[in-house]
Design an enzyme around this catalytic site. Sequence first.
Site, PDB file in Angstrom:
ATOM      1  N   GLY A  84      42.009  37.473  33.330  1.00 19.30           N
ATOM      2  CA  GLY A  84      42.254  38.899  33.070  1.00 19.30           C
ATOM      3  C   GLY A  84      43.736  39.143  32.833  1.00 19.30           C
TER       4      GLY A  84
ATOM      5  N   VAL B 180      60.089  32.700  30.228  1.00 21.91           N
ATOM      6  CA  VAL B 180      59.847  31.269  29.981  1.00 21.91           C
ATOM      7  C   VAL B 180      60.503  30.868  28.660  1.00 21.91           C
ATOM      8  CG1 VAL B 180      58.064  29.569  29.389  1.00 21.91           C
ATOM      9  CG2 VAL B 180      57.712  31.105  31.341  1.00 21.91           C
TER      10      VAL B 180
ATOM     11  N   ARG C 297      37.999  42.608  42.240  1.00 25.47           N
ATOM     12  CA  ARG C 297      36.977  41.555  42.321  1.00 25.47           C
ATOM     13  C   ARG C 297      36.472  41.427  43.756  1.00 25.47           C
ATOM     14  NH1 ARG C 297      35.871  37.876  38.208  1.00 25.47           N
ATOM     15  NH2 ARG C 297      37.855  38.241  37.201  1.00 25.47           N
TER      16      ARG C 297
ATOM     17  N   THR D 242      47.742  38.403  38.370  1.00 24.24           N
ATOM     18  CA  THR D 242      46.444  39.065  38.430  1.00 24.24           C
ATOM     19  C   THR D 242      46.612  40.367  39.192  1.00 24.24           C
ATOM     20  OG1 THR D 242      44.269  39.082  39.502  1.00 24.24           O
ATOM     21  CG2 THR D 242      45.851  37.525  40.394  1.00 24.24           C
ATOM     22  N   ILE D 243      46.007  41.430  38.680  1.00 21.57           N
ATOM     23  CA  ILE D 243      46.140  42.710  39.387  1.00 21.57           C
ATOM     24  C   ILE D 243      45.506  42.638  40.771  1.00 21.57           C
ATOM     25  CG2 ILE D 243      46.264  44.083  37.276  1.00 21.57           C
ATOM     26  CD1 ILE D 243      43.316  44.999  37.984  1.00 21.57           C
ATOM     27  N   ASP D 244      44.594  41.675  40.989  1.00 19.70           N
ATOM     28  CA  ASP D 244      43.855  41.601  42.266  1.00 19.70           C
ATOM     29  C   ASP D 244      44.755  41.192  43.437  1.00 19.70           C
ATOM     30  OD1 ASP D 244      41.689  42.135  40.680  1.00 19.70           O
ATOM     31  OD2 ASP D 244      41.007  40.061  40.571  1.00 19.70           O
TER      32      ASP D 244
ATOM     33  N   ASP E 173      43.650  32.562  40.041  1.00 18.18           N
ATOM     34  CA  ASP E 173      43.256  31.309  40.696  1.00 18.18           C
ATOM     35  C   ASP E 173      42.317  30.463  39.839  1.00 18.18           C
ATOM     36  OD1 ASP E 173      41.245  33.146  41.046  1.00 18.18           O
ATOM     37  OD2 ASP E 173      40.844  32.642  43.148  1.00 18.18           O
TER      38      ASP E 173
ATOM     39  N   ASP F 245      45.147  38.365  44.770  1.00 17.58           N
ATOM     40  CA  ASP F 245      44.370  37.559  45.720  1.00 17.58           C
ATOM     41  C   ASP F 245      44.781  36.083  45.722  1.00 17.58           C
ATOM     42  OD1 ASP F 245      43.470  37.042  43.183  1.00 17.58           O
ATOM     43  OD2 ASP F 245      41.338  37.221  43.637  1.00 17.58           O
TER      44      ASP F 245
ATOM     45  N   ARG G  27      38.695  33.933  28.949  1.00 18.06           N
ATOM     46  CA  ARG G  27      38.116  33.141  30.041  1.00 18.06           C
ATOM     47  C   ARG G  27      37.273  32.078  29.356  1.00 18.06           C
ATOM     48  NH1 ARG G  27      37.783  38.518  32.839  1.00 18.06           N
ATOM     49  NH2 ARG G  27      39.214  38.328  34.548  1.00 18.06           N
TER      50      ARG G  27
HETATM   51  O1  F6P Z   1      40.682  39.783  37.923  1.00 15.85           O
HETATM   52  C1  F6P Z   1      41.115  40.970  37.349  1.00 15.85           C
HETATM   53  C2  F6P Z   1      39.947  41.915  37.138  1.00 15.85           C
HETATM   54  O2  F6P Z   1      40.459  43.100  36.559  1.00 15.85           O
HETATM   55  C3  F6P Z   1      39.128  42.231  38.384  1.00 15.85           C
HETATM   56  O3  F6P Z   1      39.722  43.183  39.212  1.00 15.85           O
HETATM   57  C4  F6P Z   1      37.840  42.698  37.761  1.00 15.85           C
HETATM   58  O4  F6P Z   1      36.754  42.516  38.657  1.00 15.85           O
HETATM   59  C5  F6P Z   1      37.715  41.797  36.571  1.00 15.85           C
HETATM   60  O5  F6P Z   1      39.018  41.345  36.247  1.00 15.85           O
HETATM   61  C6  F6P Z   1      37.121  42.450  35.346  1.00 15.85           C
HETATM   62  O6  F6P Z   1      36.949  41.481  34.384  1.00 15.85           O
HETATM   63  P1  F6P Z   1      36.738  41.807  32.852  1.00 15.85           P
HETATM   64  O7  F6P Z   1      38.007  42.355  32.299  1.00 15.85           O
HETATM   65  O8  F6P Z   1      36.370  40.502  32.255  1.00 15.85           O
HETATM   66  O9  F6P Z   1      35.653  42.844  32.769  1.00 15.85           O
END
Ligand code: F6P
Length: 320
Positions: free
Chosen positions: A11, A23, A172, A126-128, A103, A130, A72
């Site tokens: 993401g 970089v 997530r 990652t915005i999460d 991750d 985590d 992805r």
């Molecule tokens: O990992 C970042 C994130 O925005 C999560 O918070 C969310 O669950 C997921 O990606 C959404 O994924 P996508 O953009 O593939 O719908």
Amino acid sequence: MRRIALLTSGGDAPGMNAAIRAVVRKAIYHGLEVIGVRRGFSGLIHGEFVEMNLSSVADIIHRGGTILRTARSEEFKTPAGRATAARNLRERGIEGLIVIGGDGSFRGATLLSQEHGINVIGIPATIDNDIPCTDYSIGFDTAVNNVVDAINKIRDTATSHERTYVIEVMGRRSGFIALEAGLAGGAESILIPEIPYDLDEVCAKLIRGHKRGKLHSIIIVAEGAASGLEIGRIIREKTGFETRVTILGHLQRGGTPTAFDRTIGSRMGARAVELLMAGESNKMVGIVHGEIVTVDINFALEQQRTIDRDLYELASILAI
Ligand code: F6P
């Protein structure tokens, strides 16, 4: 080392562009050639390589998203996909790879290093938020600010109509965005996957607040804890209050990165180049107590990033 490559994966996260810029410019400053790989690991497999120069990264530090695009890749999860990726790197004389992502991206990067001897360095984005072994990942601060901005706006209309609002946020399987934004936004309750919650207690608190004359209430729900729509329905049934649900979705992931995300993106990007130049591999950079640190990727992936229970406790005390 003469030539390195970089990619963004998973993401997107605001501040990735600041890391790309760092970089590229740091590497060129030290006389290295830099190749950008478009669309993450998928581009590595399908040969989407572009030469980067000083002007390829001009005017991007303030932009959300990633100029390299991201993806992805299912194909990269297969040994054959990784073998093709490694061959593509070797054929172009690329001796090191910087992976900016979460991750899942780090897992892919470490396999490429172990199976094919490619030197890889990870930059957490990652915005999460985590990823273990770093206090912050690029993008988290901007996402939290996006959520707080949305809470502020929802408050205006919630007060006018004296309603209860449930706001579902991303993350997530983790509740870092929900906790930080819920505290900063003054939410009445914050539901996160890491800490069990009791909806009867949430409703009792809403009723107590209502009796005290509160004009509106905000409940923040992390997507990993429950569905906002479901929580809204239950609250409506249990309290009889007029309730609305807002799912913030990808709004949280866009927009101009905060100064904090640009700064850590720049610092981490520069350190990643230094690590490749020093012959390091399988490392991620991070930021701990304000200092840029280097951690073994495999070690980091075995750890669990834990939620700050004191912060959770504080948020609930302040929303009494
Ligand atoms: O990992 C970042 C994130 O925005 C999560 O918070 C969310 O669950 C997921 O990606 C959404 O994924 P996508 O953009 O593939 O719908």
